[in-house]
Scaffold this motif. Structure first.
Motif, short mmCIF file in Angstrom:
data_model
loop_
_atom_site.label_atom_id
_atom_site.label_comp_id
_atom_site.label_asym_id
_atom_site.label_seq_id
_atom_site.Cartn_x
_atom_site.Cartn_y
_atom_site.Cartn_z
N GLY A 1 53.76 17.85 81.52
CA GLY A 1 54.43 17.13 82.59
C GLY A 1 54.67 17.95 83.84
O GLY A 1 55.28 17.44 84.79
N ARG B 1 56.64 15.68 86.51
CA ARG B 1 56.59 14.26 86.17
C ARG B 1 56.24 13.40 87.37
O ARG B 1 56.92 12.42 87.68
CB ARG B 1 57.90 13.81 85.52
N LYS C 1 63.45 18.85 83.08
CA LYS C 1 62.53 17.80 83.52
C LYS C 1 63.16 16.43 83.67
O LYS C 1 62.82 15.68 84.59
CB LYS C 1 61.34 17.72 82.54
N ASP C 2 64.06 16.05 82.76
CA ASP C 2 64.59 14.69 82.83
C ASP C 2 65.96 14.67 83.50
O ASP C 2 66.59 15.71 83.72
CB ASP C 2 64.65 14.06 81.44
N ASP D 1 64.64 8.71 79.21
CA ASP D 1 63.76 9.62 78.47
C ASP D 1 64.02 9.45 76.98
O ASP D 1 65.17 9.39 76.54
CB ASP D 1 64.04 11.07 78.87
N TYR E 1 58.95 8.87 79.33
CA TYR E 1 59.93 8.79 80.41
C TYR E 1 59.58 7.66 81.37
O TYR E 1 58.42 7.25 81.50
CB TYR E 1 60.01 10.11 81.18
N ASN F 1 57.57 6.41 88.37
CA ASN F 1 56.69 7.31 87.63
C ASN F 1 56.97 7.07 86.15
O ASN F 1 58.11 7.19 85.70
CB ASN F 1 56.97 8.77 87.97
N GLU G 1 54.33 12.65 77.33
CA GLU G 1 54.08 14.09 77.22
C GLU G 1 53.97 14.46 75.75
O GLU G 1 54.75 13.98 74.92
CB GLU G 1 55.20 14.89 77.87
N SER H 1 49.72 15.50 79.22
CA SER H 1 50.68 14.54 79.75
C SER H 1 49.95 13.48 80.56
O SER H 1 48.90 13.74 81.16
CB SER H 1 51.73 15.24 80.62
N ASN I 1 50.72 10.38 83.47
CA ASN I 1 51.70 9.85 84.43
C ASN I 1 51.05 8.77 85.28
O ASN I 1 49.90 8.89 85.73
CB ASN I 1 52.20 10.97 85.36
#
Length: 1009
Positions: A151, A169, A207-208, A677, A696, A729, A733, A755, A757
């Motif tokens: 990601g 992401r 990341k989240d 997520d 996500y 988005n 992942e 990953s 996206n």
């Protein structure tokens, strides 16, 4: 704010008074917990008093402090290690070592304003060890993590002073700053090029939204937390790490030679033009055979040296380092040098008070280059010499581009930068379950740029050209000096409550943080400045035509933060955060934003029904939701700014006036990203096989964009910044890693990640598509961002082949075409039905630069004292627009050898490349190529001399290695590199003026004393 800190101080005093009796009856025990195998400190070890609910845990340095009875017994537990029971026996200092259990060591990650065991994390967090970063010969640490984290897309450049572009992401904004937030030892920054990679302990990637929400307005694009090294209690350790090597362009475009070049142009003009030869046989016979890329490129020497000293006592630990990096680049005249110093110290003033300082200084000296030289080298005629006997070839005899070598050598563009970054912290621990911390960080950046253009002529006996009549000249030398000074400080004040009650573990963080930034820029220009470098001062030049400019900026932020971490029996996990952010970038009515998040986790492997089985070691399900913001826009977008000293004419006389050339949105507000997520962390066979899976969904609303103002309201080129877009988005992942030991001699590990996206614009308020990517000429703008499409989508004609004969032309919408011309799909007028005409209504969406897939495969193999490691990276599903090929404006511009070879001719019909032509072709899929690639990022072979052979030399560690960076790339793209992006997400993926990706071969040594 003064009232808040007064209240905090009062709370501390009350706590001290009420706990005084406890201090008098019990004793304060301090200590450190390490791994018996290698002496590394362990972070997050759970410490409980046997037979009681009282407990604590080790901090980021493996240290702990706890108040207990003199005869108490402490129980130390840590996932991946065997439990340890240690009697206090009236001791005030303990050193505890723990043995690794059958399962692997539990990873500890850095989160915002603290640390957590990976098993307790409910958000999506990845960790990269500093050793993996320092092992690669790169300037910025982010380039070394390509392909290592699912990601996370890293777009690198061969430019020695470039900061790689990071996308976590997907693309998270359309205007308001798409880069992630960097936090170095608690200091918030946007640039980490001043950090010596050898000083890094770890990089943790949040990341989240659940993981990043603690940073609120700064976290919409993810957060990268960098922790630098600190000293450890024990003897002084001296380390020296160095490597040296050479770098070269990883890939160059093969251009037409003189005969190919002349043949193509003459064919185009004889058969389809005036009928005359543009390039004569004599010109080719008497000319040169110049490879312009070879003329402006070189093999660049690179070296990196790092020296560090660390150690300490129970009361004081220290870490000092110095580093020097030199990178000559691969372009003539390019050169970069950086010197760094770091001092990280901690002082335990009392049993409950600790002082720490982390200070770094960096100085850079960079001679930059104009990347436009690559575009010029692409277009320059190959039969003109680059340079002979200190005279430059006159490219204007063939076409209108200048000599790129002359352009490089007759400009000296140097930048000197001094950057001081540091943080000073006070940690107070009045009782074992409460920690108070005040940290003040500063970032001072002083940059001075000197750009000197040498005078050179184009006619006469002293001409610098081989032939008279050139149009490339600078009749007066010029000097431009720019001085930029930036000051930033961040003040964090937090209180952390950490308590273990039987099976309940509670950690509560509250705090306030303030941030301030001020910038001042001064620019001046003079002409006729002497060529002597010692006289490069504005005062040495002429004031005729002189220019001066002074700019500045200032903003401030203030935030309140809180976080709750709760765990029951290491099985059920809860993380909840809330942050209130205020920023001066928005008007007072919209100044505050509120960003909550919540995360839940279930460690299924810790359940009773999982006991006894040995297959599934780790199995955790986690889910999270959160909101984060973005305020990365200019500070003046919501109020009008007057432009002064603007010339206007009345009755034939010029006057100076004032104009408001900006239409502000007085209601501009936060750009907000909401994210869900769902993740799974797994580990099998004593965690030899580990990995994670994540899904996500990110939705950005009120996205800040620039809307073009209708011409009826004023300037047709004026832009209006406002909240007018929504996009998403969504992605998956997957990561997997296997580590095993065959026997005492052989061990290995291998892992991979992939990953997916999907980026999509779901709402443009007002329906106005955003047009960018201007190539110029017949090409115009080639990107368009609109509803239902990814950000920065290519919007061009669809080329469906080559006309082979008059019959095909007669049946098409291009009646004026000739055999050999490109054929474009007729998509019709506004109603979508074919109308027999090729015009703007026939442009269509054909993809974007944003890759659908990113992936990496990494591994290492160890045999006795030898080690071999490999790191790879790739992307798929993105498109690249060959802008250098599309921008062929002049009829005598050079061409790629493949275009000449594969061109359509009556006796050799081609289905891919059109006939020879002199005009610029329209923007179409002919110039659009797949951006897929797979690269061997790093290959390293090392040998560590056995310790028994080093003892007589007083050396603890000696390793030598050889490495290759960007060893090989598999791609179908015909340009320099498929790794292309720009600071503006709306026009990314267009190759024009770009620094090629470089390949580096190095030899290095690691020494420890």
């Amino acid at each position: 704010m003064r009232k808040l800190f007064t209240s905090l101080a009062a709370c501390v005093l009350i706590i001290l008074l009420f706990t005084g009796e406890a201090f008098s009856q019990n004793i304060v025990v301090k200590g450190r917990v390490t791994d018996v195998a290698n002496g590394e400190t362990l972070i997050g070890v759970s410490i409980k008093v046997k037979g009681a609910a009282q407990g604590t845990s080790t901090d980021a340095n493996g240290a702990f402090t706890i108040t207990v009875a003199p005869n108490a017994t402490l129980v130390f537990t840590y996932i991946g290690f065997e439990p340890a029971e240690v009697p206090v026996n009236n001791q005030t200092t303990l050193t505890v070592t723990m043995k690794t259990s059958a399962s692997a060591l539990e990873e500890v990650v850095v989160v915002g304003y603290g640390t957590q065991r990976k098993s307790d994390v409910t958000g999506s967090v990845a960790k990269i060890k500093g050793a993996d970063i320092a092992s690669q010969p790169v300037l910025a640490a982010t380039q070394a993590i390509q392909g290592r984290v699912a990601g996370v897309q890293i777009i690198s450049s061969g430019d020695p002073n470039a900061l790689p572009t990071v996308r976590i992401r997907g693309t998270g904004t359309m205007k308001g700053g798409a880069n992630p937030l960097y936090v170095v030892d608690g200091i918030i920054t946007e640039d980490i090029r001043n950090i010596n990679n050898a000083d890094i302990v770890s990089m943790d990637i949040l990341k989240d939204a659940s993981a990043t929400a603690i940073y609120g307005m700064r976290a919409a694009n993810g957060v990268l937390l960098i922790t630098t090294k600190k000293g450890k209690q024990g003897k002084m350790v001296i380390s020296y790490d160095a490597h040296t090597g050479v770098k070269e362009a990883a890939n160059l475009v093969d251009m037409a030679g003189p005969a190919q070049y002349a043949g193509y142009l003459n064919e185009a003009n004889v058969y389809y033009g005036s009928g005359d030869e543009l390039i004569t046989t004599d010109q080719i016979a008497n000319g040169a055979n110049t490879d312009w890329y070879d003329a402006i490129l070189k093999k660049g020497f690179q070296q990196n040296h790092n020296l560090s000293l660390s150690g300490g006592t129970e009361d004081l630990t220290y870490f000092f380092s110095a580093g020097y990096l030199s990178d000559a680049g691969i372009i003539e005249t390019n050169n970069f040098n950086r010197f760094t110093l770091r001092s990280n110290n901690e002082y335990n003033a009392t049993k409950w008070l600790k002082l720490s300082s982390l200070i770094s200084f960096s100085r850079l000296n960079n001679r930059g280059v104009d990347l436009g030289a690559f575009n010029v080298a692409y277009r320059a005629a190959p039969y003109i010499a680059s340079k002979v006997n200190d005279l430059y070839g006159n490219t204007s005899l063939s076409n209108n581009v200048g000599n790129p070598l002359l352009s490089l050598e007759k400009v000296d563009n140097r930048t000197l930068g001094n950057r001081l970054q540091g943080s000073f912290a006070l940690d107070v621990k009045p009782v074992s379950w409460l920690s108070l911390r005040s940290s003040f960080g500063v970032d001072l950046d002083f940059l001075r740029s000197t750009n000197y253009g040498y005078q050179f002529a184009n006619v006469g006996a002293n001409s610098v050209f081989l032939t008279e009549g050139g149009n490339q000249l600078r009749d007066k030398s010029d000097l431009t000096v720019i001085s930029n000074n930036a000051t930033k400080w961040v003040w964090d004040n937090t209180a952390t409550f950490n308590k273990i009650f039987d099976k309940h573990s509670v950690n509560v963080l509250v705090g306030v943080t303030s941030e301030y930034y001020r910038f001042n820029g001064l620019e001046g220009k003079r002409v006729n400045v002497p060529a002597d470098r010692d006289q490069w001062y504005l005062g040495a030049g002429s004031t005729t035509g002189a220019t001066n400019n002074n700019t500045g900026d200032k903003w401030a932020r203030n935030s309140y933060i809180s976080r709750l971490n709760y765990a029951y029996d290491n099985r059920y996990l809860l993380t909840a955060t809330f942050r209130a952010d205020g920023t001066s970038r928005f008007p007072s009515s919209n100044r505050w934003g509120y960003f909550p998040s919540v995360g839940l986790g279930w460690n299924i492997a810790e359940e009773d029904f999982m006991k006894g089985q040995k297959t599934l070691t780790t199995f955790k399900i986690r889910g999270s939701w959160g909101k984060v913001g973005n305020d990365q826009i200019n500070t003046n977008v919501y109020f009008p700014i007057a432009a002064i000293n603007l010339p206007y004419f009345y009755d034939g006389v010029e006057y100076s006036g004032i104009a408001f050339d900006q239409l502000p949105d007085r209601n501009v507000k936060w750009e907000t990203t909401e994210e869900y997520d769902l993740g799974l962390d797994y580990g099998f066979i004593n965690n030899r096989l580990t990995g994670e899976i994540d899904y996500y969904h990110k939705k950005t609303t009120d996205a800040l964009i620039d809307i073009r103002i209708p011409a009826i309201l004023g300037d047709a080129d004026a832009l209006y910044t406002t909240n007018a877009a929504t996009f998403t988005n969504r992605g998956l992942e997957f990561g997997i890693h296997w580590t095993d030991k065959i026997n005492d001699n052989w061990s290995y590990n291998i892992g991979g990640n992939v990953s997916y996206n999907k980026n999509e614009i779901t709402g443009l308020n007002g329906g106005q598509a955003l047009v960018e990517g201007n190539i110029g000429g017949n090409q115009g703008n080639v990107t368009r961002s609109d509803n239902g499409q990814p950000i920065g989508s290519f919007y061009i004609y669809e080329a469906t082949g080559i006309f082979q004969d008059a019959e095909e032309i007669a049946a098409s919408a291009q009646k004026d075409a000739r055999p050999g011309d490109l054929r474009y799909r007729d998509l019709g007028g506004p109603d979508g039905t074919p109308d027999g005409v090729i015009n703007e209504f026939d442009r269509t969406y054909v993809g974007s630069y944003q890759p659908k897939y990113t992936f990496g495969i990494n591994g290492s193999l160890t045999y006795k004292s030898f080690d071999l490691s490999i790191n790879t990276y790739g992307t798929a599903g993105g498109k690249i627009y060959n802008g250098k090929k599309a921008s062929r404006l002049d009829q005598r511009d050079n061409l790629e050898a493949a275009v000449v070879k594969n061109r359509w001719t009556p006796d050799r019909p081609s289905g891919t490349d059109p006939r020879a032509n002199l005009a610029q072709l329209p923007a179409s899929t002919y110039f659009l190529e797949k951006g897929d690639f797979f690269r061997i990022n790093n290959l390293t072979l090392g040998y560590a001399v056995p310790k028994e052979k080093l003892s007589r030399f007083f050396i603890d560690r000696l390793r030598v290695f050889v490495a290759a960076q960007n060893l090989a790339t598999i791609t179908g793209y015909s340009g320099f590199t498929p790794e292309i992006i720009s600071g503006n997400p709306l026009n990314a993926g267009i190759e024009s003026n770009i620094y090629p990706t470089t390949r580096t071969f190095t030899f290095g040594v690691n020494i420890g004393l």
